[in-house]
Write an enzyme that holds these catalytic residues in place. Structure first.
Site, PDB file in Angstrom:
ATOM      1  N   LYS A   1      87.694  37.690  46.639  1.00 34.82           N
ATOM      2  CA  LYS A   1      88.746  36.711  46.332  1.00 34.82           C
ATOM      3  C   LYS A   1      88.608  36.210  44.904  1.00 34.82           C
ATOM      4  O   LYS A   1      89.110  35.146  44.552  1.00 34.82           O
ATOM      5  CB  LYS A   1      88.686  35.517  47.311  1.00 34.82           C
ATOM      6  N   ARG A   2      87.932  36.999  44.089  1.00 37.02           N
ATOM      7  CA  ARG A   2      87.724  36.662  42.665  1.00 37.02           C
ATOM      8  C   ARG A   2      87.104  35.275  42.512  1.00 37.02           C
ATOM      9  O   ARG A   2      87.369  34.542  41.583  1.00 37.02           O
ATOM     10  CB  ARG A   2      89.034  36.761  41.871  1.00 37.02           C
TER      11      ARG A   2
ATOM     12  N   ALA B   1      88.592  32.537  39.779  1.00 38.30           N
ATOM     13  CA  ALA B   1      90.067  32.530  39.692  1.00 38.30           C
ATOM     14  C   ALA B   1      90.668  31.170  40.004  1.00 38.30           C
ATOM     15  O   ALA B   1      91.877  31.060  40.213  1.00 38.30           O
ATOM     16  CB  ALA B   1      90.647  33.580  40.633  1.00 38.30           C
TER      17      ALA B   1
ATOM     18  N   LEU C   1      91.578  27.505  41.882  1.00 44.22           N
ATOM     19  CA  LEU C   1      91.960  27.048  43.226  1.00 44.22           C
ATOM     20  C   LEU C   1      92.307  28.240  44.124  1.00 44.22           C
ATOM     21  O   LEU C   1      93.019  29.155  43.694  1.00 44.22           O
ATOM     22  CB  LEU C   1      93.197  26.143  43.102  1.00 44.22           C
TER      23      LEU C   1
ATOM     24  N   LEU D   1      94.517  29.842  46.076  1.00 43.32           N
ATOM     25  CA  LEU D   1      95.958  29.656  46.242  1.00 43.32           C
ATOM     26  C   LEU D   1      96.427  30.066  47.630  1.00 43.32           C
ATOM     27  O   LEU D   1      97.427  29.556  48.126  1.00 43.32           O
ATOM     28  CB  LEU D   1      96.697  30.466  45.165  1.00 43.32           C
TER      29      LEU D   1
ATOM     30  N   GLY E   1      91.008  26.243  37.919  1.00 43.41           N
ATOM     31  CA  GLY E   1      89.818  25.550  38.415  1.00 43.41           C
ATOM     32  C   GLY E   1      88.525  26.237  38.020  1.00 43.41           C
ATOM     33  O   GLY E   1      87.467  25.597  37.999  1.00 43.41           O
TER      34      GLY E   1
ATOM     35  N   GLU F   1      87.735  24.619  34.964  1.00 45.96           N
ATOM     36  CA  GLU F   1      87.276  23.247  35.267  1.00 45.96           C
ATOM     37  C   GLU F   1      85.800  23.266  35.675  1.00 45.96           C
ATOM     38  O   GLU F   1      85.012  22.418  35.250  1.00 45.96           O
ATOM     39  CB  GLU F   1      88.147  22.634  36.364  1.00 45.96           C
TER      40      GLU F   1
ATOM     41  N   GLU G   1      98.094  26.867  35.401  1.00 44.86           N
ATOM     42  CA  GLU G   1      98.767  25.916  36.293  1.00 44.86           C
ATOM     43  C   GLU G   1     100.243  25.737  35.928  1.00 44.86           C
ATOM     44  O   GLU G   1     101.116  25.688  36.800  1.00 44.86           O
ATOM     45  CB  GLU G   1      98.049  24.547  36.250  1.00 44.86           C
TER      46      GLU G   1
ATOM     47  N   ARG H   1     102.526  28.195  37.232  1.00 45.13           N
ATOM     48  CA  ARG H   1     102.546  28.303  38.692  1.00 45.13           C
ATOM     49  C   ARG H   1     103.111  27.058  39.364  1.00 45.13           C
ATOM     50  O   ARG H   1     102.991  26.902  40.569  1.00 45.13           O
ATOM     51  CB  ARG H   1     101.122  28.564  39.213  1.00 45.13           C
TER      52      ARG H   1
ATOM     53  N   GLY I   1      93.481  19.687  38.703  1.00 40.46           N
ATOM     54  CA  GLY I   1      93.043  18.608  39.591  1.00 40.46           C
ATOM     55  C   GLY I   1      91.539  18.470  39.658  1.00 40.46           C
ATOM     56  O   GLY I   1      91.017  17.649  40.403  1.00 40.46           O
TER      57      GLY I   1
HETATM   58  C1  1HE Z   1      92.893  34.907  45.047  1.00 43.17           C
HETATM   59  C2  1HE Z   1      92.972  34.171  43.861  1.00 43.17           C
HETATM   60  C3  1HE Z   1      93.169  32.771  43.980  1.00 43.17           C
HETATM   61  C4  1HE Z   1      92.708  36.235  43.345  1.00 43.17           C
HETATM   62  N1  1HE Z   1      93.249  32.245  45.216  1.00 43.17           N
HETATM   63  N2  1HE Z   1      92.971  34.327  46.240  1.00 43.17           N
HETATM   64  N3  1HE Z   1      94.465  30.606  39.755  1.00 43.17           N
HETATM   65  C5  1HE Z   1      95.235  31.582  39.233  1.00 43.17           C
HETATM   66  O1  1HE Z   1      96.398  31.394  38.957  1.00 43.17           O
HETATM   67  C6  1HE Z   1      94.602  32.928  39.072  1.00 43.17           C
HETATM   68  C7  1HE Z   1      95.117  33.882  40.154  1.00 43.17           C
HETATM   69  N4  1HE Z   1      94.434  35.178  40.125  1.00 43.17           N
HETATM   70  C8  1HE Z   1      94.642  36.098  39.175  1.00 43.17           C
HETATM   71  O2  1HE Z   1      95.327  35.867  38.182  1.00 43.17           O
HETATM   72  C9  1HE Z   1      93.985  37.428  39.358  1.00 43.17           C
HETATM   73  O3  1HE Z   1      93.613  37.552  40.732  1.00 43.17           O
HETATM   74  C10 1HE Z   1      92.711  37.613  38.504  1.00 43.17           C
HETATM   75  C11 1HE Z   1      93.135  37.799  37.036  1.00 43.17           C
HETATM   76  C12 1HE Z   1      91.743  36.459  38.631  1.00 43.17           C
HETATM   77  C13 1HE Z   1      91.978  38.894  38.975  1.00 43.17           C
HETATM   78  O4  1HE Z   1      92.888  39.986  38.987  1.00 43.17           O
HETATM   79  P1  1HE Z   1      92.519  41.297  39.829  1.00 43.17           P
HETATM   80  O5  1HE Z   1      93.593  42.321  39.542  1.00 43.17           O
HETATM   81  O6  1HE Z   1      91.096  41.700  39.572  1.00 43.17           O
HETATM   82  O7  1HE Z   1      92.539  40.857  41.386  1.00 43.17           O
HETATM   83  P2  1HE Z   1      93.830  40.661  42.311  1.00 43.17           P
HETATM   84  O8  1HE Z   1      94.264  42.028  42.828  1.00 43.17           O
HETATM   85  O9  1HE Z   1      94.844  39.818  41.685  1.00 43.17           O
HETATM   86  O10 1HE Z   1      93.214  39.820  43.524  1.00 43.17           O
HETATM   87  C14 1HE Z   1      92.170  40.378  44.340  1.00 43.17           C
HETATM   88  C15 1HE Z   1      92.057  39.511  45.564  1.00 43.17           C
HETATM   89  O11 1HE Z   1      91.651  38.208  45.190  1.00 43.17           O
HETATM   90  C16 1HE Z   1      93.380  39.333  46.304  1.00 43.17           C
HETATM   91  O12 1HE Z   1      93.097  39.180  47.671  1.00 43.17           O
HETATM   92  P3  1HE Z   1      93.418  40.342  48.717  1.00 43.17           P
HETATM   93  O13 1HE Z   1      92.982  39.787  50.026  1.00 43.17           O
HETATM   94  O14 1HE Z   1      94.895  40.597  48.611  1.00 43.17           O
HETATM   95  O15 1HE Z   1      92.614  41.544  48.271  1.00 43.17           O
HETATM   96  C17 1HE Z   1      93.896  38.036  45.762  1.00 43.17           C
HETATM   97  O16 1HE Z   1      94.747  37.377  46.649  1.00 43.17           O
HETATM   98  C18 1HE Z   1      92.604  37.255  45.639  1.00 43.17           C
HETATM   99  N5  1HE Z   1      92.716  36.179  44.692  1.00 43.17           N
HETATM  100  N6  1HE Z   1      92.861  35.016  42.816  1.00 43.17           N
HETATM  101  C19 1HE Z   1      93.162  33.013  46.302  1.00 43.17           C
HETATM  102  N7  1HE Z   1      93.228  31.989  42.914  1.00 43.17           N
HETATM  103  C20 1HE Z   1      92.106  21.571  41.648  1.00 43.17           C
HETATM  104  S1  1HE Z   1      93.514  22.197  41.048  1.00 43.17           S
HETATM  105  C21 1HE Z   1      93.132  23.724  40.290  1.00 43.17           C
HETATM  106  C22 1HE Z   1      94.387  24.463  39.997  1.00 43.17           C
HETATM  107  C23 1HE Z   1      94.144  25.900  39.713  1.00 43.17           C
HETATM  108  O17 1HE Z   1      93.053  26.392  39.710  1.00 43.17           O
HETATM  109  S2  1HE Z   1      95.555  26.813  39.381  1.00 43.17           S
HETATM  110  C24 1HE Z   1      94.938  28.378  38.934  1.00 43.17           C
HETATM  111  C25 1HE Z   1      94.912  29.293  40.139  1.00 43.17           C
END
Ligand code: 1HE
Length: 281
Positions: free
Chosen positions: A31-32, A69, A71, A73, A118, A121, A141, A144, A149
């Site tokens: 889940k990265r 990666a 929060l 999501l 996060g 963070e 964020e 999206r 937070g």
């Molecule tokens: C996840 C998450 C996640 C990956 N929550 N499951 N964070 C983001 O906006 C970043 C979102 N993630 C990405 O942009 C990409 O996943 C990455 C650049 C980090 C990695 O890419 P990649 O190609 O190596 O992996 P992927 O194919 O996108 O994801 C692999 C798996 O990880 C996949 O799960 P699967 O079960 O389908 O294999 C994805 O769903 C899972 N995964 N990122 C849940 N973030 C207190 S407030 C804080 C606010 C925030 O942090 S907002 C930023 C959120």
């Protein structure tokens, strides 16, 4: 030393070596290393326990190609949290990251791949950030429909300034390479961030625990104070730290080879620590 098994970790790994270096691993690579609520609770438990133990420094690393990666999501989408529930979750993030920043034990992050949302963070709550060639930083964020937070509004401007953070959030700008170091997101950029993190952790572990405690808590506390209060607090901390008894060889006095206690103002040439000889001044 506390028993790590008692902490019942499922999303983190923790191992402590003979030198008192703890390795804490974010262990959800599939889940990265996205931060679900359970991982945050484990961070709270672990970083509540580490400062009271014999651990002298922590390397925070991650399994898989990405540090974190942010929060979780998927969990967020499925949980249908109310505003109050998400607020309470954010307070747990703050609890975890405050334990890291103010715990008094040096925490060095070995970064790679995505350090986003996060994940940034979390990274910004540690004391030293080491990045490799694959590392990039972002705050997605804004793109999206979310907002930070987990303390980014406090810690990220402290590292890079408010204008850069606003730009990152509004435009999705990513920082990597030398630029990330020059703006302050990482202090080191090396081919192997873990090797460098352990090198730095071992160096920190040579300092006295009391000095490290002050460096890794007092400096942060003082940023929250008025200048007048910070000066007072600094004097108090220095009063305690700078009069600690150390096992040293001091050049002060007539006996240059004396093994004894260090008083502030002594000119110290060598200090015995963990069997090694190091120079302090
Ligand atoms: C996840 C998450 C996640 C990956 N929550 N499951 N964070 C983001 O906006 C970043 C979102 N993630 C990405 O942009 C990409 O996943 C990455 C650049 C980090 C990695 O890419 P990649 O190609 O190596 O992996 P992927 O194919 O996108 O994801 C692999 C798996 O990880 C996949 O799960 P699967 O079960 O389908 O294999 C994805 O769903 C899972 N995964 N990122 C849940 N973030 C207190 S407030 C804080 C606010 C925030 O942090 S907002 C930023 C959120």
């Amino acid at each position: 030393m506390f028993d790590i098994a008692d902490l019942k970790l499922e999303n983190l790994l923790c191992a402590i070596d003979d030198e008192g270096i703890a390795t804490v691993t974010l262990n959800r690579p599939a889940k990265r290393n996205a931060l679900n609520a359970a991982t945050i609770e484990e961070l709270v438990r672990l970083f509540s326990a580490l400062p009271g133990s014999d651990v002298r420094a922590v390397v925070l690393r991650a399994e898989g190609p990405h540090f974190c990666a942010g929060l979780d999501l998927v969990e967020h989408g499925q949980s249908e949290r109310s505003p109050a529930e998400f607020m309470r979750l954010c307070l747990r993030w703050h609890e975890a990251f405050t334990k890291i920043e103010y715990g008094g034990v040096p925490v060095i992050a070995a970064l790679k791949g995505a350090v986003v949302g996060g994940g940034l963070e979390l990274a910004s709550s540690v004391h030293i950030r080491v990045m490799d060639e694959t590392t990039y930083f972002g705050l997605p964020e804004g793109q999206r429909g979310l907002f930070t937070g987990g303390g980014a509004t406090i810690r990220v401007p402290a590292l890079i300034g408010r204008a850069r953070m606003v730009d990152m959030m509004l435009t999705g700008r990513l920082y990597s390479g030398d630029e990330a170091v020059s703006v302050g997101l990482a202090q080191y950029r090396v081919p192997d961030s873990e090797a460098k993190a352990y090198e730095l952790a071992r160096a920190c572990a040579q300092n006295t625990p009391l000095s490290n405690f002050a460096i890794c808590s007092a400096i942060s506390h003082m940023q929250n104070m008025s200048g007048l209060d910070a000066a007072y607090a600094e004097a108090m901390v220095a009063g305690i730290v700078n009069t600690q008894e150390l096992n040293i060889r001091s050049s002060a006095g007539t006996d240059g080879d004396r093994v004894g206690s260090l008083k502030y103002g002594d000119r110290v040439e060598i200090l015995e620590k963990s069997g090694d000889w190091g120079r302090i001044s």
